[in-house]
Design an enzyme around this catalytic site. Structure first.
Site, PDB file in Angstrom:
ATOM      1  N   ILE A  23       1.926  -7.154  -7.865  1.00 30.38           N
ATOM      2  CA  ILE A  23       0.873  -8.292  -8.186  1.00 30.38           C
ATOM      3  C   ILE A  23      -0.120  -7.200  -9.250  1.00 30.38           C
ATOM      4  O   ILE A  23      -0.414  -7.753 -10.450  1.00 30.38           O
ATOM      5  CB  ILE A  23       0.024  -9.023  -7.258  1.00 30.38           C
ATOM      6  N   ARG A 129     -18.505  -1.273  -5.494  1.00 28.82           N
ATOM      7  CA  ARG A 129     -19.808  -0.284  -5.690  1.00 28.82           C
ATOM      8  C   ARG A 129     -19.675   0.513  -6.901  1.00 28.82           C
ATOM      9  O   ARG A 129     -20.909   0.588  -7.562  1.00 28.82           O
ATOM     10  CB  ARG A 129     -20.022   0.087  -4.370  1.00 28.82           C
ATOM     11  N   SER A 148      -5.854 -13.507  -0.568  1.00 27.10           N
ATOM     12  CA  SER A 148      -4.643 -14.238  -0.287  1.00 27.10           C
ATOM     13  C   SER A 148      -5.008 -15.544   0.485  1.00 27.10           C
ATOM     14  O   SER A 148      -6.026 -15.841   0.880  1.00 27.10           O
ATOM     15  CB  SER A 148      -4.015 -13.257   0.975  1.00 27.10           C
ATOM     16  N   TYR A 163      -4.991  -8.480   8.731  1.00 29.15           N
ATOM     17  CA  TYR A 163      -4.656  -8.820   7.304  1.00 29.15           C
ATOM     18  C   TYR A 163      -5.473 -10.271   7.143  1.00 29.15           C
ATOM     19  O   TYR A 163      -6.135 -10.088   6.130  1.00 29.15           O
ATOM     20  CB  TYR A 163      -3.245  -9.108   7.159  1.00 29.15           C
ATOM     21  N   LYS A 167      -8.745 -10.376   4.461  1.00 27.75           N
ATOM     22  CA  LYS A 167      -8.649 -11.364   3.312  1.00 27.75           C
ATOM     23  C   LYS A 167      -9.886 -12.219   3.251  1.00 27.75           C
ATOM     24  O   LYS A 167     -10.505 -12.437   2.319  1.00 27.75           O
ATOM     25  CB  LYS A 167      -7.308 -11.961   3.063  1.00 27.75           C
ATOM     26  N   THR A 198       7.166  -9.560  -4.049  1.00 26.95           N
ATOM     27  CA  THR A 198       7.067  -8.223  -4.353  1.00 26.95           C
ATOM     28  C   THR A 198       7.710  -7.396  -3.234  1.00 26.95           C
ATOM     29  O   THR A 198       8.007  -8.100  -2.247  1.00 26.95           O
ATOM     30  CB  THR A 198       5.463  -7.966  -4.450  1.00 26.95           C
TER      31      THR A 198
HETATM   32  N1  LIG Z   1       2.782 -10.510  -1.991  1.00 24.67           N
HETATM   33  C1  LIG Z   1       2.418 -11.485  -1.421  1.00 24.67           C
HETATM   34  O1  LIG Z   1       3.221 -12.244  -1.006  1.00 24.67           O
HETATM   35  C2  LIG Z   1       1.219 -11.485  -1.526  1.00 24.67           C
HETATM   36  C3  LIG Z   1       0.400 -12.647  -1.308  1.00 24.67           C
HETATM   37  C4  LIG Z   1      -1.104 -12.817  -1.209  1.00 24.67           C
HETATM   38  C5  LIG Z   1      -1.623 -11.753  -1.429  1.00 24.67           C
HETATM   39  N2  LIG Z   1      -1.096 -10.630  -1.717  1.00 24.67           N
HETATM   40  C6  LIG Z   1      -2.124  -9.345  -2.148  1.00 24.67           C
HETATM   41  O2  LIG Z   1      -1.869  -8.718  -3.315  1.00 24.67           O
HETATM   42  C7  LIG Z   1      -1.923  -7.541  -3.464  1.00 24.67           C
HETATM   43  C8  LIG Z   1      -0.797  -6.793  -4.096  1.00 24.67           C
HETATM   44  O3  LIG Z   1       0.118  -7.146  -3.243  1.00 24.67           O
HETATM   45  P1  LIG Z   1       1.743  -6.728  -3.434  1.00 24.67           P
HETATM   46  O4  LIG Z   1       2.480  -7.992  -3.123  1.00 24.67           O
HETATM   47  O5  LIG Z   1       1.736  -6.488  -5.294  1.00 24.67           O
HETATM   48  O6  LIG Z   1       2.077  -5.395  -2.736  1.00 24.67           O
HETATM   49  P2  LIG Z   1       2.656  -4.077  -3.146  1.00 24.67           P
HETATM   50  O7  LIG Z   1       3.159  -3.423  -1.877  1.00 24.67           O
HETATM   51  O8  LIG Z   1       3.756  -4.281  -4.098  1.00 24.67           O
HETATM   52  O9  LIG Z   1       1.532  -3.284  -3.957  1.00 24.67           O
HETATM   53  C9  LIG Z   1       0.478  -2.523  -3.355  1.00 24.67           C
HETATM   54  C10 LIG Z   1       0.228  -1.443  -4.235  1.00 24.67           C
HETATM   55  O10 LIG Z   1      -0.938  -0.937  -3.594  1.00 24.67           O
HETATM   56  C11 LIG Z   1      -0.805   0.667  -3.586  1.00 24.67           C
HETATM   57  N3  LIG Z   1      -1.783   1.099  -2.428  1.00 24.67           N
HETATM   58  C12 LIG Z   1      -1.485   1.023  -1.135  1.00 24.67           C
HETATM   59  N4  LIG Z   1      -2.302   1.434  -0.627  1.00 24.67           N
HETATM   60  C13 LIG Z   1      -3.019   2.272  -1.552  1.00 24.67           C
HETATM   61  C14 LIG Z   1      -4.203   3.120  -1.486  1.00 24.67           C
HETATM   62  N5  LIG Z   1      -4.763   3.330  -0.265  1.00 24.67           N
HETATM   63  N6  LIG Z   1      -4.822   3.549  -2.616  1.00 24.67           N
HETATM   64  C15 LIG Z   1      -4.038   3.406  -3.746  1.00 24.67           C
HETATM   65  N7  LIG Z   1      -3.160   2.590  -3.690  1.00 24.67           N
HETATM   66  C16 LIG Z   1      -2.492   2.020  -2.792  1.00 24.67           C
HETATM   67  C17 LIG Z   1       0.872   0.633  -3.252  1.00 24.67           C
HETATM   68  O11 LIG Z   1       1.413   2.084  -3.518  1.00 24.67           O
HETATM   69  C18 LIG Z   1       1.284  -0.288  -4.335  1.00 24.67           C
HETATM   70  O12 LIG Z   1       1.809   0.230  -5.594  1.00 24.67           O
HETATM   71  C19 LIG Z   1      -2.402  -7.103  -1.791  1.00 24.67           C
HETATM   72  O13 LIG Z   1      -3.838  -6.932  -1.872  1.00 24.67           O
HETATM   73  C20 LIG Z   1      -1.940  -8.171  -1.175  1.00 24.67           C
HETATM   74  O14 LIG Z   1      -2.396  -8.255   0.180  1.00 24.67           O
HETATM   75  C21 LIG Z   1       0.232 -10.234  -1.662  1.00 24.67           C
END
Ligand SMILES: NC(=O)c1ccc[n+]([C@@H]2O[C@H](COP(=O)([O-])OP(=O)(O)OC[C@H]3O[C@@H](n4cnc5c(N)ncnc54)[C@H](O)[C@@H]3O)[C@@H](O)[C@H]2O)c1
Length: 255
Positions: A23, A129, A148, A163, A167, A198
Site C-alpha cells: 500500500i 512527532r 485498518s 493488531y 489500529k 499485498t
Molecule cells: N494488506 C491489507 O490487507 C491491509 C489492510 C488494512 C490495513 N493495512 C495496513 O496497510 C499498511 C501497509 O500494509 P501492506 O499490506 O502494504 O504491508 P506490506 O507488508 O506489503 O508492506 C509493509 C512495508 O513496511 C515495511 N516495514 C515493516 N516494518 C518496518 C520498520 N520497522 N521500519 C521500516 N519499514 C518497515 C516492510 O518492509 C514493507 O515494505 C500497514 O500498516 C497495514 O497494517 C493492510
C-alpha cells in the site's frame, strides 16, 4: 483555484514509510503521478531499490530512498533531518509501515504484543512527532496514516488482538494530533483499508474466499485502489478535512 488544480502536488515533498512495497508503494506512485517528490523509507533495502525507479521515470519527480527502522527513535530523528536537508521541505507524511501477528490471546507473549504496538503505533507516533515538528516550523502539511478496518471490526477467523488494538489507537492518535496541530495548518487523517492484495495477505491465499464472502463487493482491494484517497488527503482538495478516518473496504463494514 479550480478544483482540478487543488489536487496538484507539484513542488511538494512526501515522506512515505513502508514505501518499498504494498500500500505504501502504491500511494507513493499516486503522489508522484500528481507531482510530489518522494522520500521512500523502509527497513527492506532490496525492495526500496526496486521501488525507486518507476515513479522517477514515469513522472519525472525526484525520488530518494532511505533504509530505516522506524521503531528506532534515534534513526527517525536522523531520517527526518536528512530528508528535510535534502528536499528543503516535507509537506506530506504517509505512515504505511505495519505488521500483524495472528495468535489467540492466551497464547500471545508480551514480546509479540509489544512488537506489534512498536511497529504499528509507536513508529507512527515517532514519525508524526518528528515530521510534525518540521511542519510546525514551516507552517503546515498533511499527515496520513494507514490504519485498518480492523480498528472498527474484529476480523475472522484470525485472532489478532494486538493488531486490532494498535489500529484503533492509531485513529485516536490521529484525532488528537488533528486537534492539537490544526492551528499550525497541519491536517492529520487516517485511511482504513479492508483486505488488500499485498504480501501481508498474499501469504494466506486459503483465507481469501472466506474473507471475500463477507465483502459486499466480493473481492479484495488492489493496492492502487487505496492511492486515490492518499492523493486526495495529501492535497488541497481536502483542505477542510482533518481528524477523519476514510474507510476503503468494498462495503465490508455494511454487513
Ligand atoms: N494488506 C491489507 O490487507 C491491509 C489492510 C488494512 C490495513 N493495512 C495496513 O496497510 C499498511 C501497509 O500494509 P501492506 O499490506 O502494504 O504491508 P506490506 O507488508 O506489503 O508492506 C509493509 C512495508 O513496511 C515495511 N516495514 C515493516 N516494518 C518496518 C520498520 N520497522 N521500519 C521500516 N519499514 C518497515 C516492510 O518492509 C514493507 O515494505 C500497514 O500498516 C497495514 O497494517 C493492510
Amino acid at each position: 483555484m479550480p478544483l482540478r488544480d487543488k489536487f496538484d502536488l507539484t513542488g511538494k515533498t512526501a515522506l512515505i514509510t513502508g514505501g518499498a512495497r504494498g500500500i505504501g508503494r502504491a500511494c507513493a506512485e499516486g503522489l508522484a503521478e500528481f507531482g510530489a517528490d518522494l522520500a521512500l523509507v523502509d527497513i527492506h533495502a532490496g525492495n526500496l531499490a526496486a521501488a525507486r525507479a518507476e515513479p522517477a521515470e514515469a513522472w519525472g519527480v525526484a525520488v530518494e530512498t532511505y533504509q530505516c527502522d522506524v521503531t528506532d527513535e534515534t534513526a527517525v530523528v536522523r531520517l527526518v533531518d536528512t530528508v528535510a536537508d535534502r528536499f528543503g521541505r516535507i509537506d506530506i507524511l504517509l505512515n504505511s509501515v505495519g505488521i500483524t501477528i495472528w495468535q489467540d490471546t492466551v497464547g500471545m507473549s508480551l514480546e509479540q504484543w509489544q512488537r506489534v504496538m512498536e511497529v504499528n503505533l509507536t513508529s507512527t507516533f515517532l514519525c508524526c512527532r518528528e515530521v510534525g515538528r518540521h511542519m510546525i516550523e514551516r507552517g503546515g502539511g498533511s499527515i496520513i496514516s494507514i490504519a485498518s478496518m480492523s480498528a472498527h471490526i474484529v476480523n475472522t477467523p484470525q485472532n489478532q488482538v494486538a493488531y486490532n488494538a494498535s489500529k484503533a489507537a492509531m485513529i485516536q492518535l490521529t484525532r488528537s494530533l488533528a486537534a492539537e496541530w490544526a492551528s499550525h495548518g497541519i491536517r492529520v487523517n487516517t485511511i482504513s483499508p479492508g483486505y488488500t492484495l499485498t504480501e501481508m495477505t498474499q501469504t494466506v491465499p486459503e483465507h481469501h474466499p472466506g474473507w471475500c464472502e463477507r465483502i459486499p463487493m466480493g473481492r479484495m482491494a488492489e493496492p492502487d485502489e487505496i492511492a486515490g484517497a492518499a492523493v486526495f488527503l495529501a492535497s488541497d482538495a481536502s483542505s477542510y478535512i482533518t481528524g477523519h478516518d476514510l474507510v476503503i473496504d468494498g462495503g465490508y463494514m455494511c454487513w
